[in-house]
Design a protein around this motif. Structure first.
Motif, PDB file in Angstrom:
ATOM      1  N   ARG A  20     103.111 -17.947  61.489  1.00 40.51           N
ATOM      2  CA  ARG A  20     101.703 -18.372  60.185  1.00 40.51           C
ATOM      3  C   ARG A  20     103.174 -18.917  59.605  1.00 40.51           C
ATOM      4  N   LEU A  21     104.699 -18.595  59.517  1.00 40.06           N
ATOM      5  CA  LEU A  21     105.228 -19.776  58.194  1.00 40.06           C
ATOM      6  C   LEU A  21     105.808 -21.115  58.209  1.00 40.06           C
ATOM      7  N   ALA A  22     105.798 -20.906  60.321  1.00 42.70           N
ATOM      8  CA  ALA A  22     105.914 -22.357  60.642  1.00 42.70           C
ATOM      9  C   ALA A  22     104.381 -22.938  60.731  1.00 42.70           C
ATOM     10  N   ALA A  23     103.670 -22.510  60.703  1.00 40.40           N
ATOM     11  CA  ALA A  23     102.015 -23.410  60.886  1.00 40.40           C
ATOM     12  C   ALA A  23     101.822 -23.663  59.923  1.00 40.40           C
ATOM     13  N   GLY A  24     102.363 -22.548  58.258  1.00 34.24           N
ATOM     14  CA  GLY A  24     101.652 -23.211  57.022  1.00 34.24           C
ATOM     15  C   GLY A  24      99.983 -22.145  57.191  1.00 34.24           C
ATOM     16  N   PRO A  25      99.479 -22.553  55.787  1.00 35.47           N
ATOM     17  CA  PRO A  25      98.540 -21.986  55.173  1.00 35.47           C
ATOM     18  C   PRO A  25      96.508 -22.763  56.106  1.00 35.47           C
ATOM     19  N   ARG A  26      97.500 -23.899  56.131  1.00 32.02           N
ATOM     20  CA  ARG A  26      95.982 -24.553  56.731  1.00 32.02           C
ATOM     21  C   ARG A  26      95.500 -24.246  57.683  1.00 32.02           C
ATOM     22  N   ARG A  27      95.869 -24.459  58.814  1.00 30.16           N
ATOM     23  CA  ARG A  27      95.988 -24.177  60.101  1.00 30.16           C
ATOM     24  C   ARG A  27      95.070 -22.517  60.283  1.00 30.16           C
ATOM     25  N   LYS A  28      94.228 -22.861  61.553  1.00 24.91           N
ATOM     26  CA  LYS A  28      93.821 -21.659  62.218  1.00 24.91           C
ATOM     27  C   LYS A  28      95.098 -21.359  63.387  1.00 24.91           C
ATOM     28  N   LEU A  29      95.351 -20.302  63.649  1.00 24.27           N
ATOM     29  CA  LEU A  29      96.239 -19.741  64.654  1.00 24.27           C
ATOM     30  C   LEU A  29      95.174 -18.256  65.885  1.00 24.27           C
ATOM     31  N   LEU A  30      95.070 -19.048  66.888  1.00 23.90           N
ATOM     32  CA  LEU A  30      94.604 -18.093  68.031  1.00 23.90           C
ATOM     33  C   LEU A  30      95.239 -17.396  69.102  1.00 23.90           C
ATOM     34  N   GLU A  31      95.511 -16.250  68.829  1.00 27.40           N
ATOM     35  CA  GLU A  31      96.245 -15.962  70.193  1.00 27.40           C
ATOM     36  C   GLU A  31      95.474 -15.597  70.849  1.00 27.40           C
ATOM     37  N   MET A  32      96.129 -15.741  72.182  1.00 26.35           N
ATOM     38  CA  MET A  32      95.714 -16.354  73.694  1.00 26.35           C
ATOM     39  C   MET A  32      96.736 -16.236  74.849  1.00 26.35           C
ATOM     40  N   GLY A  33      97.518 -14.581  74.686  1.00 30.75           N
ATOM     41  CA  GLY A  33      98.348 -14.035  75.779  1.00 30.75           C
ATOM     42  C   GLY A  33      97.891 -13.346  76.036  1.00 30.75           C
ATOM     43  N   LEU A  34      96.703 -12.569  76.746  1.00 30.82           N
ATOM     44  CA  LEU A  34      96.466 -11.558  76.930  1.00 30.82           C
ATOM     45  C   LEU A  34      96.441 -11.535  78.463  1.00 30.82           C
ATOM     46  N   ARG A  35      97.716 -12.749  79.375  1.00 27.77           N
ATOM     47  CA  ARG A  35      97.259 -12.397  80.389  1.00 27.77           C
ATOM     48  C   ARG A  35      98.748 -12.818  80.777  1.00 27.77           C
ATOM     49  N   ARG A  36      99.305 -13.111  80.063  1.00 30.22           N
ATOM     50  CA  ARG A  36     100.854 -13.029  79.673  1.00 30.22           C
ATOM     51  C   ARG A  36     101.335 -11.823  79.464  1.00 30.22           C
ATOM     52  N   ALA A  37     100.509 -11.099  78.454  1.00 33.58           N
ATOM     53  CA  ALA A  37     101.671  -9.455  77.995  1.00 33.58           C
ATOM     54  C   ALA A  37     102.024  -8.668  79.114  1.00 33.58           C
ATOM     55  N   GLN A  38     103.123  -8.154  78.518  1.00 30.63           N
ATOM     56  CA  GLN A  38     103.177  -6.688  79.761  1.00 30.63           C
ATOM     57  C   GLN A  38     102.315  -6.173  80.002  1.00 30.63           C
ATOM     58  N   GLY A  39     101.311  -5.755  80.741  1.00 35.22           N
ATOM     59  CA  GLY A  39     100.469  -5.264  81.085  1.00 35.22           C
ATOM     60  C   GLY A  39      99.058  -5.116  80.041  1.00 35.22           C
ATOM     61  N   PRO A  40      98.109  -4.195  80.363  1.00 35.03           N
ATOM     62  CA  PRO A  40      96.387  -4.116  79.457  1.00 35.03           C
ATOM     63  C   PRO A  40      97.738  -3.491  77.923  1.00 35.03           C
ATOM     64  N   ASP A  41      98.148  -2.642  78.013  1.00 27.30           N
ATOM     65  CA  ASP A  41      97.990  -1.706  77.057  1.00 27.30           C
ATOM     66  C   ASP A  41      99.173  -2.564  76.202  1.00 27.30           C
ATOM     67  N   GLY A  42     100.189  -4.022  76.828  1.00 33.50           N
ATOM     68  CA  GLY A  42     101.135  -4.717  75.604  1.00 33.50           C
ATOM     69  C   GLY A  42      99.643  -5.506  75.492  1.00 33.50           C
ATOM     70  N   GLY A  43      99.127  -5.950  76.410  1.00 30.35           N
ATOM     71  CA  GLY A  43      98.157  -7.423  75.789  1.00 30.35           C
ATOM     72  C   GLY A  43      96.787  -6.980  74.460  1.00 30.35           C
ATOM     73  N   LEU A  44      96.933  -4.934  74.338  1.00 32.79           N
ATOM     74  CA  LEU A  44      95.776  -4.739  73.529  1.00 32.79           C
ATOM     75  C   LEU A  44      96.705  -4.858  72.277  1.00 32.79           C
ATOM     76  N   THR A  45      98.255  -4.069  72.273  1.00 30.92           N
ATOM     77  CA  THR A  45      99.077  -4.518  71.561  1.00 30.92           C
ATOM     78  C   THR A  45      99.432  -5.496  70.438  1.00 30.92           C
ATOM     79  N   ALA A  46      99.379  -6.719  71.126  1.00 24.56           N
ATOM     80  CA  ALA A  46      99.504  -7.902  71.324  1.00 24.56           C
ATOM     81  C   ALA A  46      98.232  -8.176  69.793  1.00 24.56           C
ATOM     82  N   SER A  47      97.608  -8.491  70.239  1.00 23.31           N
ATOM     83  CA  SER A  47      96.747  -9.014  69.626  1.00 23.31           C
ATOM     84  C   SER A  47      95.869  -8.137  68.460  1.00 23.31           C
ATOM     85  N   ARG A  48      96.120  -7.190  68.304  1.00 23.03           N
ATOM     86  CA  ARG A  48      95.865  -6.280  67.335  1.00 23.03           C
ATOM     87  C   ARG A  48      97.090  -6.647  66.370  1.00 23.03           C
ATOM     88  N   TYR A  49      98.274  -6.994  66.849  1.00 22.22           N
ATOM     89  CA  TYR A  49      99.507  -6.579  65.671  1.00 22.22           C
ATOM     90  C   TYR A  49      99.577  -8.288  64.766  1.00 22.22           C
TER      91      TYR A  49
END
Length: 554
Positions: free
Chosen positions: A163-192
């Protein structure tokens, strides 16, 4: 009959029970608990602390996350008959049967947790959580609490850096579920990552459980699955303005495509018919949600032209297309060209909707590439980030530890040959000192029995990892950093939603001085011991050295 609705709060608590049962721990927690029980020490009052030793990613701060799930875990901590029977099978045969009866009756009704609020900016070596209660119980909690805090805090901190690298104006979309360390890692990543500053997620289950806005339209596979315009079904669309007769969208789009090619100098022979069919098919299905990926073949020769033609057809039917996604090549250069074409179409065809079209950029984006993209001219409105966000490729673990600091009211300390692995003894209070401009500048760790520091009053302290160095500071404001959040089996502080914690993160980050938030070579934030705590550490070190010859004593 309609299906019964599911409360997301209940679903989340059930999710924690299922993901983090009491057996989700290391075996040595049970062998230690048995040894405590065997020597009748299991009920002794003990205090553990959770902290990390170094700020992640070479940065100047971290974010504390995972408390919500820790509280749900403590509230539901209880061994089932099945759990106990399994433990009988894996613990050494010499384990007395009565110990398993003891385990069956365990819960956290005698445990107290004091913690930094979730979403707070935190720093290395500051005790984030204090867990007190019967020795055997609080020992058994170690691995699970570390598991819940380590990754959540790490990925949340990683998201904040993006977020600091992108700046405040742009929106950021998390799309890492398929690359996450398993289903729990994917859910935790999306949440946090949402808590850490991302606006959207592609993860539908995370949207259901945590209320995070979800987003997504199409992949390259959808585009490449089409070959001919004859595959578009249906081929008509009713105008949004209320005209009852369906319109032949294919014919309408072909007419617009000819006009777009004339305007932009496009070559009809290089335009992919299959891509156009895919765009039309999707636009007919979702005329108000048209945002295709336009680089399946060639952005300039095909994708952009096809998009403009379909989008103009939708606008003629009173629908509003959303935008495009770029997923390869030079995102900056392409985004500038795409925006130029949008503006040209808006002006030439008098279609104002083209002025508000968005451009999404996704292409294996890292924190560093985000920084570099921002240094160049670009027209990207939304960045989609996956692999390098959720897997935290720059640092795979935060390295939180859980250390004993008091037993039976007596301070305990680990004295290591490696000074960085030594611990600070005793039950403590932690205060955040703030300067006259409202920026935190020092976290002061004191003994719990000490009087708190006062605003406007000078105090002496000893910065950590600076041997025998005493400094004097005068805080303009003083905040007690930790609060009691769990006691007697009950959560005593309101549980925050992901959205509420996200607000806390941004508020906490805003107070931090920019020099501590720099992504490269940030200034170190101060963490210090009070005079009394520093002297206790010194005395225990000396006592340890003096008592090392106990075997030679009479």
């Amino acid at each position: 009959m309609a299906a019964a609705s599911v409360d997301p709060g209940e679903a989340m608590e059930r999710s924690v029970r299922e993901r983090v049962p009491p057996l989700l721990t290391d075996l040595y927690q049970f062998t230690m608990a048995y040894a405590y029980w065997r020597t009748e020490r299991h009920h002794e009052p003990a205090v553990f602390e959770l902290f990390f030793r170094d700020n992640p990613f070479g940065g100047g701060f971290s974010l504390f996350a995972g408390l919500h799930d820790c509280l749900l875990f403590l509230r539901t901590f209880r061994f089932t008959d099945e759990d106990v029977e399994f433990l009988r099978s894996v613990l050494p045969p010499a384990t007395e049967p009565a110990f398993f009866h003891f385990l069956r009756g365990l819960d956290c009704s005698s445990v107290t947790l004091r913690s930094v609020p979730e979403g707070t900016v935190v720093f290395a070596r500051v005790p984030l959580m204090e867990v007190s209660g019967p020795l055997a119980v609080v020992q058994l909690l170690e691995t699970s609490l570390l598991c819940l805090v380590n990754y959540a805090s790490l990925v949340c901190s990683n998201a904040a850096r993006f977020r600091l690298a992108a700046g405040p104006r742009r929106k950021l979309l998390e799309m890492g579920l398929r690359r996450a360390q398993g289903p729990d890692g994917g859910l935790t990543a999306s949440r946090y990552t949402h808590v850490g500053g991302f606006d959207l997620t592609s993860n539908v289950q995370a949207g259901f459980l945590y209320g995070i806005p979800v987003a997504g339209t199409m992949a390259h596979s959808y585009v490449t699955s089409f070959s001919l315009l004859e595959e578009v079904r249906p081929q008509t669309l009713v105008a949004r303005n209320g005209e009852p007769d369906p319109v032949d969208v294919i014919s309408l789009t072909k007419g617009w495509l000819r006009r777009v090619c004339e305007l932009l100098g496009g070559e009809p022979g290089k335009i992919s018919e299959g891509e156009l069919a895919a765009f039309l098919s999707y636009a007919i299905a979702y005329p108000q949600n048209f945002l295709p990926v336009i680089d399946s073949y060639s952005v300039g020769c095909s994708g952009l032209l096809n998009f403009c033609a379909v989008a103009l057809a939708l606008c003629e039917l009173d629908y509003r297309p959303v935008g495009v996604r770029l997923d390869s090549g030079d995102l900056c250069r392409q985004s500038v060209e795409v925006r130029r074409v949008f503006r040209l179409c808006s002006e030439h065809f008098s279609v104002s909707a083209f002025d508000s079209l968005i451009i999404v950029g996704t292409n294996n984006i890292t924190e560093q590439s985000m920084v570099e993209l921002n240094k160049k001219e670009n027209e990207i409105d939304v960045f989609g980030v996956g692999t390098h966000l959720v897997t935290c490729t720059r640092q795979p673990s935060l390295g939180c530890v859980y250390k004993l600091v008091e037993v039976r009211g007596r301070p305990r300390m680990k004295i290591s040959e490696d000074p960085e692995k030594s611990t600070v003894p005793g039950r403590k209070a932690v205060y955040r000192l703030v300067d006259a401009e409202g920026h935190p500048f020092l976290d002061l760790v004191c003994l719990a029995v000490e009087s708190p520091p006062e605003a406007g009053v000078s105090l002496s302290c000893f910065p950590l990892m600076c041997d025998n160095t005493r400094v004097s500071v005068i805080p303009a404001q003083v905040t007690c950093l930790r609060q009691e959040v769990f006691t007697k089996g009950r959560v005593t502080h309101p549980l925050s939603s992901a959205a509420e914690t996200r607000v806390k993160v941004q508020s906490s980050l805003q107070t931090l001085h920019p020099r501590h938030k720099r992504l490269q070579e940030p200034d170190s934030y101060g963490v210090a011991l009070s005079e009394k705590l520093y002297h206790l550490v010194t005395e225990i070190r000396k006592g340890s050295s003096n008592n090392s010859n106990f075997l030679l004593a009479n």
